[in-house]
Design an enzyme around this catalytic site. Structure first.
Site, PDB file in Angstrom:
ATOM      1  N   GLU A   1      -1.663  -5.572   8.529  1.00 16.87           N
ATOM      2  CA  GLU A   1      -0.896  -4.939   9.617  1.00 16.87           C
ATOM      3  C   GLU A   1      -1.569  -5.160  10.974  1.00 16.87           C
ATOM      4  O   GLU A   1      -2.766  -4.896  11.121  1.00 16.87           O
ATOM      5  CB  GLU A   1      -0.770  -3.428   9.365  1.00 16.87           C
TER       6      GLU A   1
ATOM      7  N   GLU B   1       8.995  -4.289  10.623  1.00 13.76           N
ATOM      8  CA  GLU B   1       9.441  -3.002  10.084  1.00 13.76           C
ATOM      9  C   GLU B   1       9.999  -2.104  11.187  1.00 13.76           C
ATOM     10  O   GLU B   1       9.341  -1.869  12.215  1.00 13.76           O
ATOM     11  CB  GLU B   1       8.271  -2.302   9.360  1.00 13.76           C
TER      12      GLU B   1
ATOM     13  N   LYS C   1      -1.236  -9.417   2.800  1.00 20.48           N
ATOM     14  CA  LYS C   1      -0.490  -8.968   3.988  1.00 20.48           C
ATOM     15  C   LYS C   1      -1.405  -8.023   4.762  1.00 20.48           C
ATOM     16  O   LYS C   1      -2.177  -7.263   4.169  1.00 20.48           O
ATOM     17  CB  LYS C   1       0.807  -8.261   3.588  1.00 20.48           C
TER      18      LYS C   1
ATOM     19  N   ASP D   1       0.843  -1.199   0.000  1.00 20.90           N
ATOM     20  CA  ASP D   1       0.000   0.000   0.000  1.00 20.90           C
ATOM     21  C   ASP D   1       0.881   1.253   0.000  1.00 20.90           C
ATOM     22  O   ASP D   1       0.379   2.376  -0.058  1.00 20.90           O
ATOM     23  CB  ASP D   1      -1.016   0.003   1.151  1.00 20.90           C
ATOM     24  N   SER D   2       2.209   1.051  -0.012  1.00 20.43           N
ATOM     25  CA  SER D   2       3.127   2.170  -0.251  1.00 20.43           C
ATOM     26  C   SER D   2       2.889   2.752  -1.640  1.00 20.43           C
ATOM     27  O   SER D   2       3.391   3.832  -1.960  1.00 20.43           O
ATOM     28  CB  SER D   2       4.587   1.721  -0.091  1.00 20.43           C
TER      29      SER D   2
ATOM     30  N   ASP E   1      -1.081  -6.037  -0.110  1.00 21.57           N
ATOM     31  CA  ASP E   1      -1.502  -5.409   1.145  1.00 21.57           C
ATOM     32  C   ASP E   1      -3.006  -5.192   1.164  1.00 21.57           C
ATOM     33  O   ASP E   1      -3.570  -4.653   0.203  1.00 21.57           O
ATOM     34  CB  ASP E   1      -0.841  -4.023   1.280  1.00 21.57           C
TER      35      ASP E   1
END
Ligand code: KIV
Length: 271
Positions: A122, A189, A120, A51-52, A90
């Site tokens: 978070e 991270e 993925k 999602d970057s 993401d």
């Protein structure tokens, strides 16, 4: 160590096998067909449609604005390019935190509409139900702990996470939980290298680090950062292999000059 060309198609089992034999796992981001073609051809094991993309592709300040539809668009472009790597996507902010049904629906859309291989997500304990639901549908899940950019407004800063004992202990407990639930790997991270060493001793699934030291089973970077395209982002953990912002700028300036001076096209470049 040279890349393992014998692996025809990387799966989550391949990642466990790489870890078992002590071969590090390489992971990079891609958001479009052309970059994914290059990254895959170079032998990267995992391609993350991160999602970057919200920052790198769309110019947003955070990862929060990117939508599920936009992630699916990026992911399907990447999937069309890839022959070998495992493609992980993401789950964007707001598509899994509400409830586990919402998490599963978002995941099913990603898997069906993009053809990706895994998602993925978070967080730890707070999203346990969502992870369980996704896994129960047979979709491989990768966790993400430490600096979780979707929570930036809670943290207030992008500095190193889990430096204090309480947060470090929670991170270890979350890592154990993610393994217990059945995640196939975890991104760690921006946490202290010493904490990473503790985590990798406590769990058996592959950990992939970004700014987390060398003890992880693999490493991930944002491709545009390591190629020097996003030249203003230079954290200590980043190694830049090229300076593409400057190189591309120079090439584009030459093109502009050639057009202005009527040096392009020449006789051979026309019909
Ligand atoms: O979105 C992303 O690119 C990521 C990596 C930084 C791990 O989550």
């Amino acid at each position: 160590m040279s890349i393992n060309k014998e692996v025809k198609r990387v799966t989550t089992n391949t990642l466990h096998a790489l870890k078992a034999r002590g071969e590090k796992i390489s992971m990079l981001t891609a958001y479009d067909y052309s970059m994914a073609k290059i990254v895959d051809a170079a032998g990267v094991d995992v391609i993350l449609v991160g999602d970057s993309a919200s920052n790198v592709m769309a110019g947003h300040e955070t990862t929060l604005p990117i939508t599920l539809d936009q992630m699916i668009y990026h992911a399907s472009s990447v999937v069309r390019a890839v022959d070998r790597a495992l493609v992980v996507v993401d789950l964007p902010f707001g598509t899994y935190q509400g409830n586990s049904k919402n998490a599963l629906e978002s995941t099913i859309r990603i898997m069906k509409e993009s053809g990706a291989h895994a998602v993925k997500i978070e967080g730890g304990r707070e999203i346990e139900e969502s992870i369980k639901r996704i896994l129960s549908a047979g979709v491989p899940v990768m966790g993400h702990l430490g600096l979780t950019p979707q929570s930036i407004y809670k943290f207030g800063t992008y500095t190193v996470r889990a430096k204090e004992d309480e947060e470090a202990e929670k991170l270890i407990a979350d890592a154990k939980l993610l393994e217990e639930l059945g995640c196939f790997g975890i991104v760690l991270e921006k946490i202290p290298a010493k904490l990473t060493e503790r985590v990798v001793k406590e769990i058996n699934i592959p950990t992939i680090g970004i700014g987390a030291g060398s003890a992880t089973a693999g490493q991930v970077l944002v491709t545009h950062d390591m190629l020097g395209i996003t030249k203003d982002f230079q954290p200590r953990f980043l190694r830049t292999y090229l300076s593409l912002f400057e190189d591309i700028k120079r090439a584009v300036a030459s093109y502009v000059e050639d057009v202005k001076n009527i040096n392009f096209p020449n006789e051979k470049e026309q019909y």
